[in-house]
Motif scaffolding. Structure first.
Motif, mmCIF file in Angstrom:
data_model
loop_
_atom_site.group_PDB
_atom_site.id
_atom_site.type_symbol
_atom_site.label_atom_id
_atom_site.label_comp_id
_atom_site.label_asym_id
_atom_site.label_seq_id
_atom_site.Cartn_x
_atom_site.Cartn_y
_atom_site.Cartn_z
ATOM 1 N N TYR A 19 43.206 26.051 56.529
ATOM 2 C CA TYR A 19 43.413 24.749 55.876
ATOM 3 C C TYR A 19 43.956 24.948 54.461
ATOM 4 C CZ TYR A 19 41.150 21.713 59.360
ATOM 5 O OH TYR A 19 40.848 20.987 60.488
ATOM 6 N N GLN A 20 44.961 24.154 54.124
ATOM 7 C CA GLN A 20 45.578 24.241 52.806
ATOM 8 C C GLN A 20 45.044 23.198 51.831
ATOM 9 O OE1 GLN A 20 47.830 26.814 52.094
ATOM 10 N NE2 GLN A 20 47.033 27.415 54.116
ATOM 11 N N THR A 21 44.423 22.166 52.340
ATOM 12 C CA THR A 21 43.974 21.073 51.463
ATOM 13 C C THR A 21 42.583 21.294 50.888
ATOM 14 O OG1 THR A 21 43.091 19.847 53.350
ATOM 15 C CG2 THR A 21 45.368 19.381 52.716
ATOM 16 N N ILE A 22 41.841 22.259 51.430
ATOM 17 C CA ILE A 22 40.462 22.492 50.964
ATOM 18 C C ILE A 22 40.486 23.258 49.645
ATOM 19 C CG2 ILE A 22 38.257 23.608 51.462
ATOM 20 C CD1 ILE A 22 38.816 23.175 54.424
ATOM 21 N N GLU A 23 40.017 22.625 48.587
ATOM 22 C CA GLU A 23 39.986 23.256 47.269
ATOM 23 C C GLU A 23 38.751 24.130 47.087
ATOM 24 O OE1 GLU A 23 42.468 20.407 44.308
ATOM 25 O OE2 GLU A 23 40.353 19.874 44.589
ATOM 26 N N LYS A 24 37.641 23.716 47.698
ATOM 27 C CA LYS A 24 36.398 24.488 47.552
ATOM 28 C C LYS A 24 35.411 24.075 48.620
ATOM 29 C CE LYS A 24 35.103 22.819 43.440
ATOM 30 N NZ LYS A 24 34.230 22.570 42.263
ATOM 31 N N ILE A 25 34.380 24.893 48.767
ATOM 32 C CA ILE A 25 33.226 24.512 49.574
ATOM 33 C C ILE A 25 32.001 24.593 48.688
ATOM 34 C CG2 ILE A 25 32.953 26.880 50.481
ATOM 35 C CD1 ILE A 25 31.754 25.571 53.025
ATOM 36 N N GLU A 26 31.184 23.561 48.751
ATOM 37 C CA GLU A 26 29.958 23.510 47.967
ATOM 38 C C GLU A 26 28.768 23.760 48.885
ATOM 39 O OE1 GLU A 26 31.027 20.515 44.301
ATOM 40 O OE2 GLU A 26 29.948 19.683 46.016
ATOM 41 N N VAL A 42 38.383 13.754 49.250
ATOM 42 C CA VAL A 42 37.346 13.582 50.260
ATOM 43 C C VAL A 42 36.392 14.761 50.167
ATOM 44 C CG1 VAL A 42 36.837 13.677 52.736
ATOM 45 C CG2 VAL A 42 38.667 12.197 51.901
ATOM 46 N N MET A 43 35.091 14.479 50.068
ATOM 47 C CA MET A 43 34.072 15.518 50.181
ATOM 48 C C MET A 43 33.440 15.357 51.559
ATOM 49 S SD MET A 43 32.337 15.947 46.404
ATOM 50 C CE MET A 43 31.262 14.548 46.605
ATOM 51 N N LEU A 44 33.690 16.328 52.424
ATOM 52 C CA LEU A 44 33.284 16.230 53.828
ATOM 53 C C LEU A 44 32.062 17.094 54.096
ATOM 54 C CD1 LEU A 44 33.860 15.193 56.694
ATOM 55 C CD2 LEU A 44 35.417 17.148 56.987
ATOM 56 N N ASP A 45 30.999 16.471 54.596
ATOM 57 C CA ASP A 45 29.757 17.182 54.901
ATOM 58 C C ASP A 45 29.843 17.800 56.292
ATOM 59 O OD1 ASP A 45 28.498 16.331 52.485
ATOM 60 O OD2 ASP A 45 28.143 14.381 53.404
ATOM 61 N N ILE A 46 29.789 19.110 56.352
ATOM 62 C CA ILE A 46 29.740 19.817 57.629
ATOM 63 C C ILE A 46 28.274 20.069 57.959
ATOM 64 C CG2 ILE A 46 30.489 21.843 58.931
ATOM 65 C CD1 ILE A 46 32.770 20.005 57.998
ATOM 66 N N LYS A 47 27.804 19.497 59.045
ATOM 67 C CA LYS A 47 26.380 19.564 59.363
ATOM 68 C C LYS A 47 25.996 20.849 60.087
ATOM 69 C CE LYS A 47 25.874 15.360 57.791
ATOM 70 N NZ LYS A 47 25.186 15.076 56.517
ATOM 71 N N TYR A 98 28.057 21.920 52.615
ATOM 72 C CA TYR A 98 27.282 22.507 53.708
ATOM 73 C C TYR A 98 25.878 22.801 53.199
ATOM 74 C CZ TYR A 98 26.332 25.665 57.685
ATOM 75 O OH TYR A 98 25.820 26.264 58.813
ATOM 76 N N VAL A 99 24.881 22.234 53.874
ATOM 77 C CA VAL A 99 23.490 22.445 53.475
ATOM 78 C C VAL A 99 22.960 23.720 54.125
ATOM 79 C CG1 VAL A 99 21.155 21.496 53.501
ATOM 80 C CG2 VAL A 99 23.118 19.968 53.213
ATOM 81 N N LEU A 100 22.386 24.588 53.319
ATOM 82 C CA LEU A 100 21.845 25.859 53.800
ATOM 83 C C LEU A 100 20.354 25.716 54.093
ATOM 84 C CD1 LEU A 100 23.537 28.389 51.352
ATOM 85 C CD2 LEU A 100 23.930 28.249 53.808
ATOM 86 N N ILE A 101 20.020 25.661 55.366
ATOM 87 C CA ILE A 101 18.618 25.575 55.770
ATOM 88 C C ILE A 101 18.222 26.898 56.418
ATOM 89 C CG2 ILE A 101 16.888 24.276 57.061
ATOM 90 C CD1 ILE A 101 18.930 22.002 57.234
#
Length: 237
Positions: A181-188, A116-121, A158-161
């Motif tokens: 969190y243990q399941t998060i492999e990376k943040i883009e 899952v790629m989850l978008d954090i707004k 996460y979009v950087l504005i």
């Protein structure tokens, strides 16, 4: 459809963009996909065969990503699609804003979704509402908690504005929320861009971020440095 996507999950991917989204993010670069009506219907088995034909390009890491719009609005149909892909040994990935969590979504995530790629707004409610046009940022965090409890893999996006989402306070809040969190492999990190502005104008919609600027290289480095304190891997797309 995108046949050789390289920015929508691991490896080379077939990317399927679905129509319809309940959010109207100010920076959306696919505003034509927001309307829940319209779009083109595709037979699931035809999509599966298309993916099978691409298996040699996927290699060990690639596969199929379903994006949007918001793909989980069609969770019921995606169960059959992803089930068939898994039967063919194809990696599956969902790119989502985390607004939909019903029993169809849970079945899809738990049984057939490899990533899952989850978008954090946004990390604050007021900012979330201003950015997306919707209330309750907590729905996304509840979705993240559900995925974490399943023990299955997840990436964050996460979009950087400048001035809206890339302040040190918000970045530290983001990191602090997910640091255990243990399941998060990376943040883009997605640098802000205006590549979709022409689509807004074509739809006759006002683009509210007309005056927003793109990130400087220094800002991107500073944001990555903050988040490196909390995540295993930080990638700037």
């Amino acid at each position: 459809m995108e046949s050789f996507g390289t920015h929508d999950g691991p490896g080379i991917r077939m990317v399927v963009f679905l129509q319809g989204c309940k959010l109207k993010c100010l920076y959306c670069h696919n505003p034509d996909s927001i309307d829940t009506h319209g779009g083109t219907e595709h037979d699931i088995e035809e999509l599966v065969q298309r993916a099978i034909n691409m298996k040699s390009y996927f290699g060990k890491k690639g596969g199929v990503t379903v994006s949007g719009g918001e793909p989980l609005l069609q969770s019921k149909e995606l169960i059959h699609f992803f089930k068939r892909l898994k039967e063919e040994g194809i990696h599956t990935n969902i790119d989502t804003n985390g607004r939909v969590l019903n029993h169809f979504t849970e079945a899809l995530l738990d049984n057939y979704t490899d990533l899952v790629m989850l978008d954090i707004k946004h990390m604050e409610e007021a900012g979330y509402r201003a950015l997306t046009g919707a209330k309750s940022k907590e729905t996304t965090f509840k979705f993240a908690a559900y995925r974490e409890a399943s023990g299955k893999k997840m990436w964050l996006r996460y979009v950087l504005i400048p001035g809206l989402t890339n302040t040190p306070e918000l970045l530290h809040a983001l990191g602090a929320h997910f640091k255990e969190y243990q399941t998060i492999e990376k943040i883009e990190l997605q640098p802000y861009h205006k590549l979709g502005v022409h689509k807004w104008k074509a739809l006759g919609w006002k683009y509210e971020l007309e005056d927003a600027r793109e990130n400087t290289p220094e800002e991107l480095k500073e944001a990555a440095a903050i988040l490196n304190k909390y995540f295993k891997e930080v990638k700037i797309n």
